[in-house]
Design a protein around this motif. Structure first.
Motif, PDB file in Angstrom:
ATOM      1  N   SER A 122       8.043   3.790   2.977  1.00 38.83           N
ATOM      2  CA  SER A 122       7.534   4.067   1.621  1.00 38.83           C
ATOM      3  C   SER A 122       6.016   4.120   1.688  1.00 38.83           C
ATOM      4  CB  SER A 122       7.984   2.986   0.640  1.00 38.83           C
ATOM      5  OG  SER A 122       7.222   1.807   0.847  1.00 38.83           O
ATOM      6  N   TYR A 123       5.437   4.796   0.738  1.00 40.46           N
ATOM      7  CA  TYR A 123       3.983   4.931   0.758  1.00 40.46           C
ATOM      8  C   TYR A 123       3.288   3.661   0.274  1.00 40.46           C
ATOM      9  CZ  TYR A 123       4.511   9.793   2.133  1.00 40.46           C
ATOM     10  OH  TYR A 123       4.805  10.941   2.831  1.00 40.46           O
ATOM     11  N   ARG A 124       3.961   2.847  -0.530  1.00 41.39           N
ATOM     12  CA  ARG A 124       3.398   1.524  -0.888  1.00 41.39           C
ATOM     13  C   ARG A 124       3.264   0.667   0.374  1.00 41.39           C
ATOM     14  NH1 ARG A 124       0.084  -1.703  -3.156  1.00 41.39           N
ATOM     15  NH2 ARG A 124       0.592  -1.025  -5.257  1.00 41.39           N
ATOM     16  N   TYR A 125       4.315   0.673   1.190  1.00 41.57           N
ATOM     17  CA  TYR A 125       4.310  -0.109   2.433  1.00 41.57           C
ATOM     18  C   TYR A 125       3.176   0.380   3.346  1.00 41.57           C
ATOM     19  CZ  TYR A 125       6.307  -2.578   6.467  1.00 41.57           C
ATOM     20  OH  TYR A 125       6.508  -3.419   7.532  1.00 41.57           O
ATOM     21  N   PHE A 126       3.075   1.715   3.449  1.00 36.71           N
ATOM     22  CA  PHE A 126       2.038   2.330   4.291  1.00 36.71           C
ATOM     23  C   PHE A 126       0.643   1.889   3.852  1.00 36.71           C
ATOM     24  CE2 PHE A 126      -1.217   5.442   5.018  1.00 36.71           C
ATOM     25  CZ  PHE A 126      -0.982   5.962   6.273  1.00 36.71           C
ATOM     26  N   MET A 127       0.406   1.931   2.540  1.00 32.30           N
ATOM     27  CA  MET A 127      -0.931   1.590   2.038  1.00 32.30           C
ATOM     28  C   MET A 127      -1.269   0.130   2.297  1.00 32.30           C
ATOM     29  SD  MET A 127      -2.329   4.348   1.159  1.00 32.30           S
ATOM     30  CE  MET A 127      -3.873   3.573   0.679  1.00 32.30           C
ATOM     31  N   ASN A 128      -0.286  -0.745   2.084  1.00 28.32           N
ATOM     32  CA  ASN A 128      -0.529  -2.166   2.357  1.00 28.32           C
ATOM     33  C   ASN A 128      -0.889  -2.354   3.834  1.00 28.32           C
ATOM     34  OD1 ASN A 128       0.103  -2.739  -0.283  1.00 28.32           O
ATOM     35  ND2 ASN A 128       2.112  -3.612   0.137  1.00 28.32           N
ATOM     36  N   ALA A 129      -0.087  -1.738   4.703  1.00 31.17           N
ATOM     37  CA  ALA A 129      -0.270  -1.955   6.145  1.00 31.17           C
ATOM     38  C   ALA A 129      -1.545  -1.313   6.678  1.00 31.17           C
ATOM     39  CB  ALA A 129       0.944  -1.404   6.899  1.00 31.17           C
TER      40      ALA A 129
ATOM     41  N   ASN B 185      -4.896  -4.299  -8.453  1.00 30.16           N
ATOM     42  CA  ASN B 185      -5.695  -3.116  -8.791  1.00 30.16           C
ATOM     43  C   ASN B 185      -5.255  -1.869  -8.038  1.00 30.16           C
ATOM     44  OD1 ASN B 185      -7.254  -4.489 -10.594  1.00 30.16           O
ATOM     45  ND2 ASN B 185      -8.974  -4.836  -9.184  1.00 30.16           N
ATOM     46  N   THR B 186      -4.216  -2.000  -7.208  1.00 29.79           N
ATOM     47  CA  THR B 186      -3.734  -0.839  -6.443  1.00 29.79           C
ATOM     48  C   THR B 186      -2.441  -0.330  -7.084  1.00 29.79           C
ATOM     49  OG1 THR B 186      -2.341  -2.107  -4.897  1.00 29.79           O
ATOM     50  CG2 THR B 186      -4.675  -1.861  -4.321  1.00 29.79           C
ATOM     51  N   HIS B 187      -2.349   0.971  -7.230  1.00 34.34           N
ATOM     52  CA  HIS B 187      -1.194   1.552  -7.921  1.00 34.34           C
ATOM     53  C   HIS B 187      -0.534   2.625  -7.060  1.00 34.34           C
ATOM     54  CE1 HIS B 187      -4.088   0.053 -10.873  1.00 34.34           C
ATOM     55  NE2 HIS B 187      -3.028  -0.284 -11.601  1.00 34.34           N
ATOM     56  N   VAL B 188       0.768   2.504  -6.917  1.00 34.85           N
ATOM     57  CA  VAL B 188       1.557   3.530  -6.228  1.00 34.85           C
ATOM     58  C   VAL B 188       2.759   3.804  -7.126  1.00 34.85           C
ATOM     59  CG1 VAL B 188       2.810   4.147  -4.119  1.00 34.85           C
ATOM     60  CG2 VAL B 188       0.870   2.584  -3.960  1.00 34.85           C
ATOM     61  N   LEU B 189       3.133   5.055  -7.278  1.00 32.23           N
ATOM     62  CA  LEU B 189       4.290   5.401  -8.124  1.00 32.23           C
ATOM     63  C   LEU B 189       5.527   4.646  -7.646  1.00 32.23           C
ATOM     64  CD1 LEU B 189       3.361   9.132  -8.274  1.00 32.23           C
ATOM     65  CD2 LEU B 189       4.041   7.871 -10.340  1.00 32.23           C
ATOM     66  N   ASN B 190       6.376   4.254  -8.604  1.00 30.35           N
ATOM     67  CA  ASN B 190       7.577   3.506  -8.262  1.00 30.35           C
ATOM     68  C   ASN B 190       8.705   4.466  -7.891  1.00 30.35           C
ATOM     69  OD1 ASN B 190       9.816   1.896  -8.118  1.00 30.35           O
ATOM     70  ND2 ASN B 190       9.811   1.277 -10.287  1.00 30.35           N
ATOM     71  N   GLY B 191       9.011   4.511  -6.597  1.00 32.65           N
ATOM     72  CA  GLY B 191      10.036   5.418  -6.087  1.00 32.65           C
ATOM     73  C   GLY B 191      11.433   5.099  -6.576  1.00 32.65           C
ATOM     74  N   LEU B 192      11.600   3.956  -7.191  1.00 32.11           N
ATOM     75  CA  LEU B 192      12.931   3.576  -7.694  1.00 32.11           C
ATOM     76  C   LEU B 192      13.039   3.736  -9.214  1.00 32.11           C
ATOM     77  CD1 LEU B 192      13.915   0.381  -5.649  1.00 32.11           C
ATOM     78  CD2 LEU B 192      14.484   2.773  -5.202  1.00 32.11           C
ATOM     79  N   ALA B 193      11.983   4.273  -9.827  1.00 36.85           N
ATOM     80  CA  ALA B 193      12.012   4.406 -11.297  1.00 36.85           C
ATOM     81  C   ALA B 193      13.209   5.264 -11.723  1.00 36.85           C
ATOM     82  CB  ALA B 193      10.713   5.041 -11.776  1.00 36.85           C
ATOM     83  N   LYS B 194      14.043   4.698 -12.597  1.00 35.12           N
ATOM     84  CA  LYS B 194      15.222   5.467 -13.046  1.00 35.12           C
ATOM     85  C   LYS B 194      14.767   6.602 -13.953  1.00 35.12           C
ATOM     86  CE  LYS B 194      19.103   2.420 -12.431  1.00 35.12           C
ATOM     87  NZ  LYS B 194      18.655   1.001 -12.395  1.00 35.12           N
ATOM     88  N   ASP B 195      13.839   6.244 -14.862  1.00 30.61           N
ATOM     89  CA  ASP B 195      13.305   7.258 -15.775  1.00 30.61           C
ATOM     90  C   ASP B 195      12.002   7.788 -15.169  1.00 30.61           C
ATOM     91  OD1 ASP B 195      12.305   8.761 -17.826  1.00 30.61           O
ATOM     92  OD2 ASP B 195      12.772   7.295 -19.402  1.00 30.61           O
ATOM     93  N   TRP B 196      12.117   8.793 -14.295  1.00 29.69           N
ATOM     94  CA  TRP B 196      10.930   9.250 -13.574  1.00 29.69           C
ATOM     95  C   TRP B 196       9.912   9.891 -14.503  1.00 29.69           C
ATOM     96  CZ3 TRP B 196       9.784  14.392 -13.851  1.00 29.69           C
ATOM     97  CH2 TRP B 196      10.823  15.285 -14.094  1.00 29.69           C
TER      98      TRP B 196
END
Ligand code: PGA
Length: 258
Positions: free
Chosen positions: A79-86, A98-109
């Motif tokens: 996932s790109y959240r994981y990538f950014m953290n690492a 303060n860091t924002h990444v879109l939620n890939g699991l959002a049901k209501d995209w």
């Protein structure tokens, strides 16, 4: 559009990192738009070095990432959240909140994407957006055929992107087919844009983006309409540009005036 051509990707990454570091120094509360992929990794390492050396601090910086695979949780190692953290957030002093990444699991995209755009607007807009470029000329996941006015939304990935990204997964079938992505219109609202392109595999995309017509067929070409867009390339990625000598000479002057 300025094109900075460097001998190596390390040199280009350092120059791009210097541009970000200068902004963070000048405006410690700046808003950054960040990108994933293999391309920005050396630039993120250069910024992490600057933080370690106490040259800059990201304590008050806010960030919004370009995109996220749809269907992957932030804990998934691709996932790109994981990538950014690492690759960046865990190595600098930015506050995770303060860091924002879109939620890939959002049901209501739709709701997720609308809220993401609203958050960026509320923060005052993106001061500097980092971009890579796909071999098909995409920026974020704005594949060929994406409207140049597009906003953050659910997108379908092309076979080419799935093939390009298969190297990060066990097999091509594991690559998600959809993503949530900022639109070209969203990206072009950033006050400054830095696009990084390295290697021969990117030379056709760079050529189309810089010297081709503005077209939804190569969404990076929309940056020709941006007032403060910078391409940082190594010699291989810039190899097909007709005016490369002129760009290199002009960019040198522009960089010294920054
Ligand atoms: P890469 O991807 O940095 O892994 O080449 C770039 C992109 O697809 O935007």
């Amino acid at each position: 559009m300025e094109v900075v051509i460097c001998k190596t990707k390390e040199e280009a990454s350092r120059k791009a990192a210097d541009m970000i570091a200068a902004l963070v120094k000048k405006n410690p509360k700046c808003v950054l738009g960040l990108a994933t992929g293999s391309t920005p990794v050396p630039m993120y390492s250069a910024l992490a070095k600057d933080v370690k050396a106490k040259k800059i601090s990201f304590k008050q910086v806010k960030s919004w990432n370009l995109d996220e695979y749809y269907g992957l949780p932030g804990t998934h190692d691709q996932s790109y959240r994981y990538f950014m953290n690492a690759n960046l957030f865990d190595k600098i002093d930015i506050k995770k909140a303060n860091t924002h990444v879109l939620n890939g699991l959002a049901k209501d995209w739709k709701k997720e994407c609308k809220a993401y755009e609203a958050q960026i607007k509320k923060a005052g807009g993106i001061d500097l957006q980092v971009l890579g470029i796909g071999s098909d000329g995409h920026i974020a996941f704005n594949e060929p055929g994406s409207s140049l006015a597009s906003r953050t939304r659910l997108v379908s990935l092309t076979d080419q992107t799935i093939k390009d990204n298969a190297r990060f997964f066990k097999k091509a079938a594991d690559v998600p087919k959809f993503a949530l992505s900022m639109g070209v219109g969203t990206i072009c609202e950033a006050k400054k844009v830095i696009l990084l392109a390295f290697g021969k595999n990117k030379s056709d995309a760079v050529k189309a983006a810089v010297e081709g017509g503005v077209s939804q067929f190569c969404t990076a070409s929309a940056l020709q309409m941006h007032q403060d867009a910078w391409f940082f390339c190594d010699e291989e990625a810039a190899s097909k540009l007709k005016l490369k000598k002129y760009y290199a000479w002009r960019a040198e002057g522009e960089l010294s005036r920054q």
